[in-house]
Scaffold this active site. Structure first.
Site, PDB file in Angstrom:
ATOM      1  N   ASN A  63       0.380   6.068   6.423  1.00 54.01           N
ATOM      2  CA  ASN A  63       0.306   6.678   5.076  1.00 54.01           C
ATOM      3  C   ASN A  63      -0.665   5.933   4.165  1.00 54.01           C
ATOM      4  O   ASN A  63      -1.635   6.480   3.712  1.00 54.01           O
ATOM      5  CB  ASN A  63       1.685   6.653   4.401  1.00 54.01           C
ATOM      6  CG  ASN A  63       2.514   7.884   4.695  1.00 54.01           C
ATOM      7  OD1 ASN A  63       2.022   8.837   5.290  1.00 54.01           O
ATOM      8  ND2 ASN A  63       3.766   7.872   4.286  1.00 54.01           N
ATOM      9  N   GLU A  64      -0.333   4.668   3.899  1.00 52.72           N
ATOM     10  CA  GLU A  64      -1.127   3.936   2.917  1.00 52.72           C
ATOM     11  C   GLU A  64      -0.815   2.446   2.930  1.00 52.72           C
ATOM     12  O   GLU A  64       0.171   1.996   3.529  1.00 52.72           O
ATOM     13  CB  GLU A  64      -0.879   4.466   1.484  1.00 52.72           C
ATOM     14  CG  GLU A  64       0.379   3.989   0.786  1.00 52.72           C
ATOM     15  CD  GLU A  64       1.652   4.629   1.293  1.00 52.72           C
ATOM     16  OE1 GLU A  64       2.491   3.887   1.850  1.00 52.72           O
ATOM     17  OE2 GLU A  64       1.822   5.822   1.163  1.00 52.72           O
ATOM     18  N   ASP A  91      -1.623  -2.238 -12.675  1.00 56.19           N
ATOM     19  CA  ASP A  91      -0.448  -2.543 -11.848  1.00 56.19           C
ATOM     20  C   ASP A  91      -0.802  -2.727 -10.381  1.00 56.19           C
ATOM     21  O   ASP A  91      -0.152  -3.494  -9.668  1.00 56.19           O
ATOM     22  CB  ASP A  91       0.588  -1.409 -11.951  1.00 56.19           C
ATOM     23  CG  ASP A  91       1.389  -1.491 -13.242  1.00 56.19           C
ATOM     24  OD1 ASP A  91       1.097  -2.386 -14.054  1.00 56.19           O
ATOM     25  OD2 ASP A  91       2.296  -0.666 -13.429  1.00 56.19           O
ATOM     26  N   ASP A 102       9.927  12.577   7.467  1.00 56.28           N
ATOM     27  CA  ASP A 102       8.600  11.963   7.587  1.00 56.28           C
ATOM     28  C   ASP A 102       8.734  10.441   7.635  1.00 56.28           C
ATOM     29  O   ASP A 102       7.978   9.763   8.338  1.00 56.28           O
ATOM     30  CB  ASP A 102       7.717  12.372   6.404  1.00 56.28           C
ATOM     31  CG  ASP A 102       7.222  13.811   6.531  1.00 56.28           C
ATOM     32  OD1 ASP A 102       7.084  14.288   7.673  1.00 56.28           O
ATOM     33  OD2 ASP A 102       6.970  14.444   5.498  1.00 56.28           O
ATOM     34  N   THR A 106      -0.365  13.003   0.732  1.00 56.31           N
ATOM     35  CA  THR A 106       0.733  13.760   0.118  1.00 56.31           C
ATOM     36  C   THR A 106       1.941  12.867  -0.189  1.00 56.31           C
ATOM     37  O   THR A 106       2.942  13.354  -0.707  1.00 56.31           O
ATOM     38  CB  THR A 106       1.188  14.904   1.058  1.00 56.31           C
ATOM     39  OG1 THR A 106       1.313  14.377   2.389  1.00 56.31           O
ATOM     40  CG2 THR A 106       0.208  16.054   1.045  1.00 56.31           C
ATOM     41  N   ALA A 107       1.844  11.585   0.137  1.00 57.15           N
ATOM     42  CA  ALA A 107       2.969  10.670  -0.075  1.00 57.15           C
ATOM     43  C   ALA A 107       2.776   9.902  -1.393  1.00 57.15           C
ATOM     44  O   ALA A 107       2.535  10.507  -2.436  1.00 57.15           O
ATOM     45  CB  ALA A 107       3.101   9.745   1.135  1.00 57.15           C
TER      46      ALA A 107
END
Ligand code: NAP
Length: 269
Positions: free
Chosen positions: A122-123, A150, A45, A161-162
């Site tokens: 992803n993000e 943080d 991935d 899902t990551a």
């Protein structure tokens, strides 16, 4: 059809890529790493994430295919020993595809006139490691909370899902048009309070985070990258206009992938 084969530095990926390129050439496919119709990523991935960023300015014309050299992944439909089946599917390609939302990250750097835009598959995260990160969070221009902790993560459904999952975010079905805000170790006590649970916003909404300007040592990530680490005034997260398209020759149910990746063999009751 023009095909680009993108692979990671692993020995197995290189071997699979060499074999695949030979088969593609034998079947009269054109190998084109500049303007491909199909990008085949070989690795994991993470490799597909890199392939996405390499071709992120050509998303209107490119469809991706993921071949995994290990276990089955979330962006990978094929295993390395299925190259023959994949080439057969490519020969019978009728343009079938499935597309998923991406994250638009609009960053207003201090002292710059225009926002800089990044695309994440992803993000994107904003973190501070030297001390507590202090930032105001706005949803649709309304102050939602003042965060201390943080960091914060905003993920796509396919990115859920990551990293998002590791910090307690929900797993979202990738057909949802949504983005998710997840906290990283928030400080919650009598003085400081955040919602303390992940938030999923609607397609027409946006999230702004405005870090406290007295600190400058924030770290912003976009998938596996850390773009320019310059003082940030505001980050605006929304669903991007662009989407990522996958050439979908066969279907695996999303929840089967989740089960396969995270639960595995179950003992009967
Ligand atoms: P990496 O540290 O080499 O790989 C991180 C792991 O995340 C790999 O096992 C990768 O799968 C997996 N992964 C990537 N995208 C995924 C997805 N959408 N769903 C489920 N698993 C996924 O980092 P990288 O290869 O450069 O990839 C960067 C990504 O790693 C980031 O976007 C972030 O989401 C993730 N990450 C997660 C954590 C964590 O969970 N604590 C920490 C750092 C980074 P493959 O083995 O198939 O490549």
């Amino acid at each position: 059809m023009r095909v680009s084969v993108f692979y990671n530095s692993g020995k197995k990926s290189q071997q699979v890529a060499t074999k695949l390129i030979k088969k593609l050439v034998d079947c009269a496919f054109e190998i084109d790493d500049k303007n491909p119709d199909i990008v085949i990523s070989i690795g994991g991935d993470g490799t597909l994430l890199s392939a996405f960023h390499k071709f992120s300015t050509q998303l209107n014309q490119v469809r991706f295919v993921g071949v995994h050299t290990g276990h089955l992944g979330f962006y990978t439909d094929w295993r390395d020993y299925e190259i023959d089946d994949l080439v057969e599917s490519l020969k019978h390609d009728t343009g079938q595809q499935i597309s998923y939302p991406l994250l638009d990250v609009g960053v207003q750097y201090v002292g710059e006139r225009d926002q800089k835009h990044y695309l994440a598959l992803n993000e994107s995260t904003l973190k501070r490691v030297s001390a507590t990160m202090v930032t105001d969070v706005y949803i649709r221009d309304e102050l939602f909370e003042s965060f201390r902790g943080d960091g914060l993560c905003v993920s796509t459904p396919t990115g859920s899902t990551a990293y998002n999952k590791s910090i307690g975010g929900a797993v979202l079905h990738p057909r949802l048009e949504a983005i998710q805000l997840t906290e990283i170790a928030s400080l919650n006590n009598r003085v400081f309070r955040t919602l303390g649970s992940p938030v999923v916003i609607a397609p027409d909404e946006w999230i702004d985070i405005k870090p406290d300007q007295t600190a400058q040592d924030y770290i912003m990530t976009i998938d596996q990258f850390m773009p320019r680490q310059k003082p940030i005034e505001r980050i605006r997260y929304r669903i991007a206009d662009q989407r990522i398209a996958f050439a979908r020759y066969r279907h695996m149910h999303f929840w089967n992938r989740v089960e396969d990746a995270f639960i595995g063999e179950k003992q009967g009751s």
